[in-house]
Design a protein around this motif. Structure first.
Motif, short mmCIF file in Angstrom:
data_model
loop_
_atom_site.label_atom_id
_atom_site.label_comp_id
_atom_site.label_asym_id
_atom_site.label_seq_id
_atom_site.Cartn_x
_atom_site.Cartn_y
_atom_site.Cartn_z
N LEU A 213 0.82 -1.18 0.07
CA LEU A 213 0.01 0.00 -0.06
C LEU A 213 0.91 1.28 -0.10
N GLN A 214 1.95 1.41 0.73
CA GLN A 214 2.59 2.55 1.00
C GLN A 214 3.36 2.91 -0.24
N PHE A 215 3.79 1.98 -1.23
CA PHE A 215 4.61 2.25 -2.46
C PHE A 215 3.70 1.76 -3.85
N GLU A 216 2.27 1.85 -3.46
CA GLU A 216 1.45 1.50 -4.44
C GLU A 216 1.81 2.26 -5.91
N GLU A 217 1.81 3.46 -5.87
CA GLU A 217 2.37 4.41 -6.93
C GLU A 217 3.47 3.74 -7.68
N ARG A 218 4.52 3.23 -7.21
CA ARG A 218 5.68 2.97 -7.81
C ARG A 218 5.48 1.47 -8.24
N LEU A 219 4.65 0.72 -7.49
CA LEU A 219 4.80 -0.74 -7.71
C LEU A 219 3.81 -0.95 -8.84
N HIS A 220 2.80 -0.25 -9.12
CA HIS A 220 1.58 -0.57 -10.16
C HIS A 220 1.99 -0.37 -11.41
N GLY A 221 2.67 0.76 -11.69
CA GLY A 221 3.13 0.99 -13.40
C GLY A 221 1.67 1.57 -13.95
N GLU A 222 1.86 1.55 -15.43
CA GLU A 222 0.70 2.28 -16.42
C GLU A 222 0.16 1.46 -16.94
N ASP A 249 7.88 -0.39 -11.02
CA ASP A 249 9.17 -0.36 -10.38
C ASP A 249 9.26 -1.10 -9.42
N ASP A 250 10.53 -1.80 -9.27
CA ASP A 250 10.98 -2.51 -8.11
C ASP A 250 11.07 -1.78 -6.83
N VAL A 251 10.84 -2.28 -5.71
CA VAL A 251 10.85 -1.63 -4.45
C VAL A 251 12.01 -2.54 -3.64
N VAL A 252 12.97 -1.72 -3.03
CA VAL A 252 13.93 -2.64 -2.24
C VAL A 252 13.67 -2.00 -0.89
N MET A 253 13.55 -2.87 0.25
CA MET A 253 13.11 -2.32 1.23
C MET A 253 14.43 -2.46 2.21
N THR A 254 14.51 -1.82 3.44
CA THR A 254 15.86 -1.63 4.25
C THR A 254 15.65 -2.92 5.01
N LEU A 255 14.79 -3.84 4.93
CA LEU A 255 14.58 -4.84 5.90
C LEU A 255 15.96 -6.09 5.40
N ASP A 256 16.38 -6.77 6.34
CA ASP A 256 17.26 -7.61 6.26
C ASP A 256 16.38 -9.11 6.60
#
Length: 627
Positions: A213-222, A249-256
């Protein structure tokens, strides 16, 4: 003769009349035909000349159909490249309700040739109720090759039913980091009204929680478009043109992911949370909340029974305790209050205060008891911290006053959201006179100041808030706002763009910087001192840890009542808390652990946090900095 002539005359007169009548009728008929031909000609002229453009467009629309093409959703990775959310191709059985003359007969027939469960049918009915009739809805996802072949041979029996290959969101690690990653689900009516129909054309899913949800705009595309020629029945004859969709776009989280799994395993079957932060940049390394859930259940619609089971579970597996759980911080607040006392000159590191096991104030017939009923005796700053003497902090809080306490603690981020943007994060409660007046319309009392000094009363904090505040101590007043986004891999360029690093801010500037040294030394004694409340995790450490144990009450005791853990049901046991950073002389990581109804902070929560720190810091355990 006369009669014969009359007969001939009548015949002559009838022919003449008939001729005239015929002529009139012919004229009327001809006029009517000409009028009708004029009308027809006029209409043809209107259609073919005046309305040419409009009807040409309509004709073309009947023949040519624009089909939206949903984009491929971007993937989600952890900081080390481990895939946390992906797209998997599978065959789905799609049903378009408006094309089904008898839905019940169709469902019954499909169940005779395919393995369709009651839960799948129930989920489909829910989708029909919440979707538009012309949408193709999944009745069964992930068909086997055999099921695809069986349906192909029976396809003529089921108008409005198709098998299509589609990409479906998949979470390969199941419940691992589910609260942080979140999940996608079908777009509902409310979401449909606010979404851009062009950007979401053909899309059926949207991020519902977490990073999805937080990065929906990045993840969805057109979305893209395809022009296809269709016949009178609406079936596709041939494609005519295509505008490709733009993938997300692909999202890289800070999580390990490895450290996250260590945290989840350390919590085990206990309800609680672990937050780990890199104190040098604010990266959230672990954001664990247990119990968890499998986000794959939500992707194509969860059935009512399963969802009700999750909702009604008393352990609340859907609840993200790391950012939404609000707990009295208990004794974990004492480092911040102790520093406030040093800075305001209320206490001196070497001064002692006698603890008889209780605290009183003038003209009040009430005793605020220490957790150690027989008392601690003379306590200085370091020993009071190490042994978590409540009486020492009762007095300190009373001397400081609630206004000074609230102002100082607020600089560490208590009472407001950490600002990560994680959906649902809470701001806790930092009590003060003003807060109580606004929230409850009541005055503040001295007794409330006293219990606030040991993190009870109205005081509430989230695990993320407490971990961030601990990192501020580790950085000696410097705050790196916590963040969950590390980088974005742009689909258009293929480049990995690092997320902008949060700007550090000096939130706590001390008049005497040596007070940091006193505080850190006292926190080390909590772990490494002979009588420290966290000494059970201090043995065999390959590094020095600075931390604080805590317990927070879930109910109040009477003046003469004793807390007997063995006689209480689990739901009434104290919450166990522990917060720490390490190495003490060169901090790299801060960890906060909360175990609901765990009882002892030192005995239950501290071992959980140590496992996370060991995994990160000890090379023998594969620890160390990871990119």
């Amino acid at each position: 003769m006369a009669n014969g002539r009359n007969s001939d005359d009548n015949q002559l007169r009838d022919r003449t009349g008939e001729k005239r009548q015929f002529t009139r009728r012919t004229f009327v008929a001809g006029t009517g035909v000409l009028a009708l031909m004029g009308l027809l000609g006029g209409r043809m002229g209107q259609l073919q000349v005046a309305g040419h453009q409009r009807y040409s467009t309509l004709s073309q629309a009947n023949r040519v159909k624009l089909v939206p093409i949903p984009p491929n959703r971007g993937l989600i990775y952890d900081r080390n490249g481990i895939v946390l959310a992906e797209n998997r191709p599978n065959f789905q059985l799609l049903v378009t309700p408006e094309q089904i003359p008898d839905m019940e007969a169709t469902l019954s027939g499909l169940r005779q040739i395919l393995d369709i469960s009651d839960a799948e049918v129930e989920r489909f009915r829910d989708l029909v109720a919440r979707s538009r009739s012309f949408e193709a809805l999944p009745l069964k996802v992930r068909l086997t090759d055999r099921e695809v072949a069986v349906f192909a041979t029976n396809r003529h029996r089921f108008p409005g039913v198709e098998v299509e290959a589609r990409l479906s969101r998949h979470y390969p690690h199941g419940s691992h980091a589910a609260h942080a990653i979140g999940y996608v689900g079908r777009i509902n009516e409310q979401e449909l009204q606010r979404l851009d129909s062009r950007g979401y054309g053909g899309s059926s899913h949207i991020g519902k929680t977490g990073s999805e949800l937080q990065f929906e705009e990045r993840l969805h595309g057109e979305s893209g478009l395809e022009r296809v020629e269709t016949n009178a029945l609406g079936r596709v004859i041939q494609p005519l043109g295509r505008r490709a969709p733009e993938p997300g776009d692909d999202v890289v989280m800070t999580l390990d992911s490895r450290l996250q799994r260590v945290a989840e395993d350390a919590l085990g079957d206990q309800s609680g949370s672990v937050v780990a932060i890199d104190v040098r940049n604010g990266d959230i390394l672990a954001l664990a909340s247990t119990p968890s859930f499998d986000p794959n259940l939500f992707v194509n619609g969860i059935d009512r029974a399963t969802y009700a089971g999750l909702q009604e579970n008393p352990e609340r597996p859907l609840f993200n305790r790391a950012v939404r759980g609000q707990y009295p911080p208990g004794s974990t607040i004492k480092p911040f209050l102790g520093l406030a006392g040093l800075e305001h000159g209320t206490v001196d590191p070497d001064d002692t205060y006698y603890c008889p096991g209780y605290f009183t104030i003038d003209n009040v017939n009430h005793r605020w008891r220490c957790w150690r009923r027989v008392g601690h005796g003379d306590m200085d700053f370091a020993s009071a911290m190490a042994q978590s003497c409540d009486v020492y902090y009762y007095n300190l809080g009373y001397e400081l006053g609630i206004d000074a306490m609230a102002a100082f603690l607020g600089r560490f981020g208590f009472g407001r959201k950490p600002g990560t943007g994680i959906p649902g994060e809470r701001d806790g409660i930092l009590p003060s006179r003003e807060w109580k007046r606004n929230a409850r319309g009541e005055s503040w009392y001295h007794g409330e100041t006293i219990i606030t000094a040991i993190g009870q009363g109205y005081f509430l904090a989230t695990p993320l808030q407490l971990a961030h505040a601990t990192s501020v101590i580790a950085n000696r007043g410097l705050s790196f706002p916590p963040r969950i986004l590390r980088a974005v891999r742009e689909a258009a360029t293929g480049k990995t763009v690092e997320a902008a690093a949060p700007e550090p801010e000096r939130v706590v500037e001390l008049d005497n910087p040596e007070h940091w040294d006193y505080l850190v030394a006292a926190l080390e004694r909590v772990i490494h001192g002979e009588r420290g409340t966290g000494r059970s995790v201090g043995s065999d450490l390959g590094y020095r840890m600075a931390g604080k144990t805590g317990t927070s009450q879930v109910f109040s005791l009477g003046q003469e009542e004793d807390y007997d853990e063995e006689k209480l049901r689990r739901g009434l046991l104290d919450h166990a808390l522990f917060t720490a950073f390490a190495p003490a002389n060169d901090p790299r990581i801060a960890v906060t652990a909360v175990v609901e109804h765990g009882g002892s902070g030192g005995g239950v929560a501290a071992p959980v946090a140590r496992k996370v720190m060991d995994a990160y810091l000890n090379p023998a355990d594969g620890g160390g900095d990871r990119v």
